[in-house]
Design an enzyme around this catalytic site. Structure first.
Site, short mmCIF file in Angstrom:
data_model
loop_
_atom_site.label_atom_id
_atom_site.label_comp_id
_atom_site.label_asym_id
_atom_site.label_seq_id
_atom_site.Cartn_x
_atom_site.Cartn_y
_atom_site.Cartn_z
CB CYS A 330 -0.84 0.08 1.26
SG CYS A 330 -1.92 -1.31 1.50
N GLY A 364 -4.51 -6.01 6.61
CA GLY A 364 -3.27 -5.42 6.11
C GLY A 364 -2.21 -5.26 7.19
NE ARG A 425 -9.24 -2.96 -2.68
CZ ARG A 425 -9.25 -4.27 -2.40
NH1 ARG A 425 -9.72 -5.13 -3.26
NH2 ARG A 425 -8.81 -4.70 -1.26
P1 XMP Z 1 -0.72 -7.17 3.35
O1 XMP Z 1 0.08 -6.35 4.30
O2 XMP Z 1 -1.23 -8.45 3.97
O3 XMP Z 1 -2.01 -6.29 3.02
O4 XMP Z 1 0.01 -7.42 2.08
C1 XMP Z 1 -3.06 -6.73 2.22
C2 XMP Z 1 -4.17 -5.70 2.23
O5 XMP Z 1 -3.73 -4.47 1.64
C3 XMP Z 1 -4.84 -3.77 1.10
N1 XMP Z 1 -4.50 -3.39 -0.26
C4 XMP Z 1 -4.09 -2.16 -0.63
N2 XMP Z 1 -4.00 -1.01 0.08
N3 XMP Z 1 -3.19 0.09 -1.86
C5 XMP Z 1 -3.55 0.12 -0.55
O6 XMP Z 1 -3.47 1.19 0.07
C6 XMP Z 1 -3.26 -1.04 -2.62
O7 XMP Z 1 -2.91 -1.04 -3.80
C7 XMP Z 1 -3.74 -2.22 -1.98
N4 XMP Z 1 -3.99 -3.48 -2.42
C8 XMP Z 1 -4.43 -4.16 -1.35
C9 XMP Z 1 -6.02 -4.70 1.15
O8 XMP Z 1 -6.83 -4.27 2.22
C10 XMP Z 1 -5.38 -6.06 1.39
O9 XMP Z 1 -6.25 -6.96 2.03
#
Ligand code: XMP
Length: 508
Positions: A330, A364, A425
């Site tokens: 993110c 996340g 999204r």
């Molecule tokens: P982890 O840390 O497990 O997080 O890799 C997965 C979660 O990140 C969110 N997600 C995003 N958040 N930009 C963001 O700000 C993105 O491009 C993005 N893609 C995923 C999402 O909630 C996921 O479950």
């Protein structure tokens, strides 16, 4: 300190996982006794509180099957046409039927040639069919070894095993676990490989095949209990994005048709997934789906405030995803300057969730099992992206770079993922997902990490250790017992291996 004293509303600083540690407590609980079961709604229960992220490099049917077999849940992503997502859900729900409640049947008057044509047309992978009369009563069994071209002009009645020669099981004697009942049946009737289940009026109620039972038994031997629905199917969820008309209004027909198809496939939960869910568009969508499907488990998010939780709960969400910017891929906090470090966000959300009677999911930023333990002191489950993206069950090819194996892992807010569909999204149009739009995620690689079984085995082992240290027999006790202490930078350094050269004996 207990949560309310440690995270007071007036505290000027927000904290995340590595900022705190949990105090150990007197314990009568051995890690292996700790029960990790959780619920996301009154109807959706998981054996482990881990959900795989609805991201196009993390969860398709293969990952969702592995998650459910391990007791968790996979959320199928939405960067694919709705009909493909429905198919992915169907693959999970049909992975192992256990008790097939609506077996495909034939009637005794049809020709074997017609049965062969149906098998071909519907691409059935099996050729044994129960035979029923017009009232659904069992008339016989058409065995695969007579469903052959050479018998094509014969009628089913001429070649089937008649009812009088069939041994069946009464549905009222099955109990809660049809697989255990089938095990007993196949032990008692050696040579029979289909258990036909009938009711007192001899109406066919289900079918269990010996090969399914053997598959289930071998798959569950090494694992925790799978997460199953009331019909003994694996559980699965799917992500939805707010589909809009050119006017900007929600495309209600498209949304409801899509959810209707998912519900027909017996979906266990839908996740209305956006980067910012405290908006009227997402609120309207939650209400739309709730009104049309009163019994469906709805997960919605993401938010990081108590008001956001209340907003989604009021509109009918059962479980709310918490997290803005903590994810490994993110960049929301950097790009938009918003978001709250995850543990404080979870604390704030948990207080509103308790008041509203909804669940929260920590989404996340989970990088190790200790983070999951800390998250579960405030949340009902966690979502993992990065920790699962390197597994062989995640979509995508394995690539080799300088002798190391990697898989692609990208944010759903990265330009590539938004172009593939996830732009909504982040409040953008897919066609605008060019360099003009600020990406909120990056494209990355994850080192290949083996199977979901292996990864979850280590993670859940860690969670149970944490529960053991806190004397928590279950997750409710973990929430209740948690006492937090702030960790200094020196304390953080001390927490990781230090002053040694690490030797790795296990890889893949
Ligand atoms: P982890 O840390 O497990 O997080 O890799 C997965 C979660 O990140 C969110 N997600 C995003 N958040 N930009 C963001 O700000 C993105 O491009 C993005 N893609 C995923 C999402 O909630 C996921 O479950």
């Amino acid at each position: 300190l207990a949560a309310d004293a440690f995270f007071p509303a007036s505290r000027p600083i927000a904290l995340t996982f590595d900022d705190v540690s949990l105090a150990t407590l007197h314990s009568e609980i051995l890690p292996k006794q700790a029960d990790t079961a959780t619920t996301l709604s009154d109807s959706l229960r998981l054996q482990i509180p881990v959900i795989s992220a609805d991201m196009d490099t993390v969860t398709e049917s293969r990952m969702a099957i592995a998650m459910a077999l391990n007791g968790g849940l996979g959320l199928i992503h939405y960067n694919m046409p709705p009909k493909d997502q429905v198919k992915e859900v169907a693959r999970v729900k049909r992975h192992i039927h256990g008790l097939i409640q609506d077996p495909i049947t034939v009637t005794s008057d049809v020709l074997i040639g017609d049965v062969l044509a149906i098998i071909e047309q519907k691409r059935f992978s099996f050729s044994t069919f129960p035979v029923v009369d017009s009232d659904g009563r069992l008339a016989g069994l058409l065995s695969g070894n007579v469903v052959k071209d050479r018998y094509k002009s014969k009628r089913v009645a001429d070649v089937m095993t008649p009812r009088s020669a069939l041994i069946t099981e009464l549905d009222s004697t099955l109990g809660a676990d049809p697989i255990k009942a089938a095990d007993r049946f196949f032990d008692a009737h050696v040579g029979i490989n289909k258990m036909l289940v009938v009711d007192r009026d001899d109406r066919l109620r289900g079918l269990v095949t010996i090969s399914d039972v053997e598959k289930i038994n071998s798959e569950t031997k090494a694992r925790r209990k799978p997460a199953r629905d009331a019909q003994f199917r694996l559980v699965v969820g799917a992500a939805l994005s707010p589909v809009r008309l050119p006017s900007g209004a929600l495309d209600r027909d498209k949304i409801l048709t899509h959810v209707g198809h998912l519900v027909e496939e017996q979906i266990d939960a839908v996740a209305i997934s956006t980067a910012h869910a405290h908006t009227s568009g997402v609120g309207d969508m939650v209400r739309l789906v709730r009104d049309a499907f009163p019994d469906l488990t709805i997960i919605a998010g993401n938010v990081t405030s108590g008001a956001g939780v209340e907003f989604l709960a009021e509109r009918g969400a059962n479980a709310i995803k918490i997290g803005q910017g903590p994810g490994s891929i993110c960049t929301t906090r950097i790009v938009a300057g918003v978001g709250i470090p995850q543990l404080t966000a979870l604390y704030v959300a948990s207080r509103s969730a308790a008041a509203r009677g909804v669940r929260i999911i920590a989404d996340g930023g989970i990088t190790k099992s200790g983070d999951i333990v800390k998250a579960l002191t405030l949340a009902d489950a966690v979502i993992c992206g990065s920790l699962l993206a390197g597994c062989r069950e995640a979509p995508g090819e394995i690539m080799e770079i300088s002798g190391k194996l990697y898989k692609q892992y990208r944010g759903m807010g990265s330009l590539a993922a938004m172009k593939a569909g996830s732009a909504a999204r982040y409040g953008h149009d897919k066609n605008d997902a060019t360099r003009k739009v600020a990406a909120e995620g990056i494209e990355a690689l994850k080192e290949v990490s083996g199977s979901v079984d292996d990864v979850l085995g280590v993670l859940i082992g860690g969670v149970q250790s944490g529960m053991g240290y806190l004397g928590a027999a279950n997750l409710a006790a973990l929430r209740d017992h948690a006492r937090y202490i702030r960790v200094s930078p020196a304390g953080q350094k001390e927490a990781a291996p230090h002053d040694v050269v690490e030797v790795s004996t296990r890889k893949n």
